[in-house]
Design a protein around this motif. Sequence first.
Motif, mmCIF file in Angstrom:
data_model
loop_
_atom_site.group_PDB
_atom_site.id
_atom_site.type_symbol
_atom_site.label_atom_id
_atom_site.label_comp_id
_atom_site.label_asym_id
_atom_site.label_seq_id
_atom_site.Cartn_x
_atom_site.Cartn_y
_atom_site.Cartn_z
ATOM 1 N N LEU A 44 0.830 -1.196 0.000
ATOM 2 C CA LEU A 44 0.000 0.000 0.000
ATOM 3 C C LEU A 44 0.870 1.253 0.000
ATOM 4 N N LEU A 45 1.893 1.258 0.841
ATOM 5 C CA LEU A 45 2.784 2.416 0.930
ATOM 6 C C LEU A 45 3.584 2.587 -0.356
ATOM 7 N N ALA A 46 4.078 1.461 -0.901
ATOM 8 C CA ALA A 46 4.938 1.524 -2.090
ATOM 9 C C ALA A 46 4.193 2.062 -3.309
ATOM 10 N N ASN A 47 2.882 1.837 -3.372
ATOM 11 C CA ASN A 47 2.110 2.355 -4.501
ATOM 12 C C ASN A 47 2.033 3.879 -4.478
ATOM 13 N N THR A 48 2.041 4.457 -3.286
ATOM 14 C CA THR A 48 1.926 5.907 -3.142
ATOM 15 C C THR A 48 3.281 6.582 -3.000
ATOM 16 N N ILE A 113 2.809 5.600 11.093
ATOM 17 C CA ILE A 113 1.669 4.924 10.488
ATOM 18 C C ILE A 113 1.425 5.532 9.107
ATOM 19 N N PHE A 114 0.821 4.744 8.212
ATOM 20 C CA PHE A 114 0.518 5.220 6.860
ATOM 21 C C PHE A 114 -0.938 5.635 6.807
ATOM 22 N N HIS A 115 -1.159 6.911 6.536
ATOM 23 C CA HIS A 115 -2.521 7.454 6.533
ATOM 24 C C HIS A 115 -2.604 8.620 5.559
ATOM 25 N N ASP A 116 -3.665 8.635 4.758
ATOM 26 C CA ASP A 116 -3.920 9.748 3.836
ATOM 27 C C ASP A 116 -2.726 10.000 2.920
ATOM 28 N N ASP A 117 -2.176 8.918 2.367
ATOM 29 C CA ASP A 117 -1.072 8.979 1.396
ATOM 30 C C ASP A 117 0.211 9.578 1.967
ATOM 31 N N GLN A 118 0.415 9.466 3.254
ATOM 32 C CA GLN A 118 1.647 9.947 3.865
ATOM 33 C C GLN A 118 1.935 9.149 5.130
ATOM 34 N N LEU A 119 3.175 9.246 5.580
ATOM 35 C CA LEU A 119 3.567 8.604 6.829
ATOM 36 C C LEU A 119 3.466 9.624 7.953
ATOM 37 N N GLY A 128 5.290 14.579 13.174
ATOM 38 C CA GLY A 128 5.238 15.210 11.865
ATOM 39 C C GLY A 128 4.843 14.209 10.806
ATOM 40 N N CYS A 129 5.292 14.432 9.578
ATOM 41 C CA CYS A 129 4.882 13.566 8.482
ATOM 42 C C CYS A 129 5.967 13.500 7.411
ATOM 43 N N ILE A 130 5.847 12.469 6.570
ATOM 44 C CA ILE A 130 6.729 12.263 5.428
ATOM 45 C C ILE A 130 5.854 12.113 4.200
ATOM 46 N N ARG A 131 6.136 12.884 3.172
ATOM 47 C CA ARG A 131 5.366 12.826 1.936
ATOM 48 C C ARG A 131 6.312 12.677 0.755
ATOM 49 N N GLU A 132 5.743 12.288 -0.391
ATOM 50 C CA GLU A 132 6.532 12.153 -1.612
ATOM 51 C C GLU A 132 5.846 12.930 -2.726
ATOM 52 N N THR A 133 6.627 13.714 -3.477
ATOM 53 C CA THR A 133 6.066 14.501 -4.562
ATOM 54 C C THR A 133 5.933 13.657 -5.821
ATOM 55 N N SER A 134 5.199 14.173 -6.785
ATOM 56 C CA SER A 134 5.034 13.466 -8.057
ATOM 57 C C SER A 134 6.342 13.400 -8.836
ATOM 58 N N TYR A 135 7.338 14.191 -8.434
ATOM 59 C CA TYR A 135 8.645 14.183 -9.103
ATOM 60 C C TYR A 135 9.622 13.231 -8.409
#
Length: 212
Positions: A44-48, A113-119, A128-135
């Motif tokens: 699930l995480l790897a897809n996002t 935890i993985f929630h709403d397309d972010q950690l 806080g949180c970790i996100r990944e951009t489309s780039y």
Amino acid sequence: MAAHVASVLFSDFIQTLKYVNWMARFRVTAGIRDLDETKDQFSLLANTMPVFASFEGSWAGEHQHFSNKGQLLNAHRGIVQHQFPQTGTYAHIQRSQFYWEDGQEQMIEQRSIFHDDQLIWEKGPFQGCIRETSYGNVLVNITQRTAPQLCLNEFVNVESNGNARLRTRIWLKDGRLFKRTLCYEHRMDNHCSEALCPLAPDCPPSAFDRQM
């Protein structure tokens, strides 16, 4: 006649509302059921967040801290390990071990935890949180739990071969910049070879492993 038509239309409207409400509850219930039946959190995480998911394993490098005027304040070595459990509460576990020349060491563990397309950093000294951009860039935003006025924003860029990454951080205190950090890391193999690990031959992974 008009009253009869109005009654029928009103009855149809009520039935439609019931159907919509039932469908909404079905979708929610189905979504929860599907999530519960999904055993592999990592997929699930790897897809996002495919780039961040590729960080699995250990990374070693040097951290250099600079003042807001560019003066070198401090430097130390570090090993960062990323784990992605397939089941359980936490989707990501990060363990960081830092080493200074004077013998000082520091160990930090964060669980997310993985929630709403972010950690979401749920357990550890930071939140806080970790996100990944489309780039394909990774963005980290955290604050220290015991000192919420201290904020850290990190930008992670991965080299094309996937075996090295540059982490750039800015530190804010009460909303004002007071420090920057540059960290260049290489992916470690199981034997901490000198070709991949900039800490070799002095890298002490055994001390890190004892903390796991």
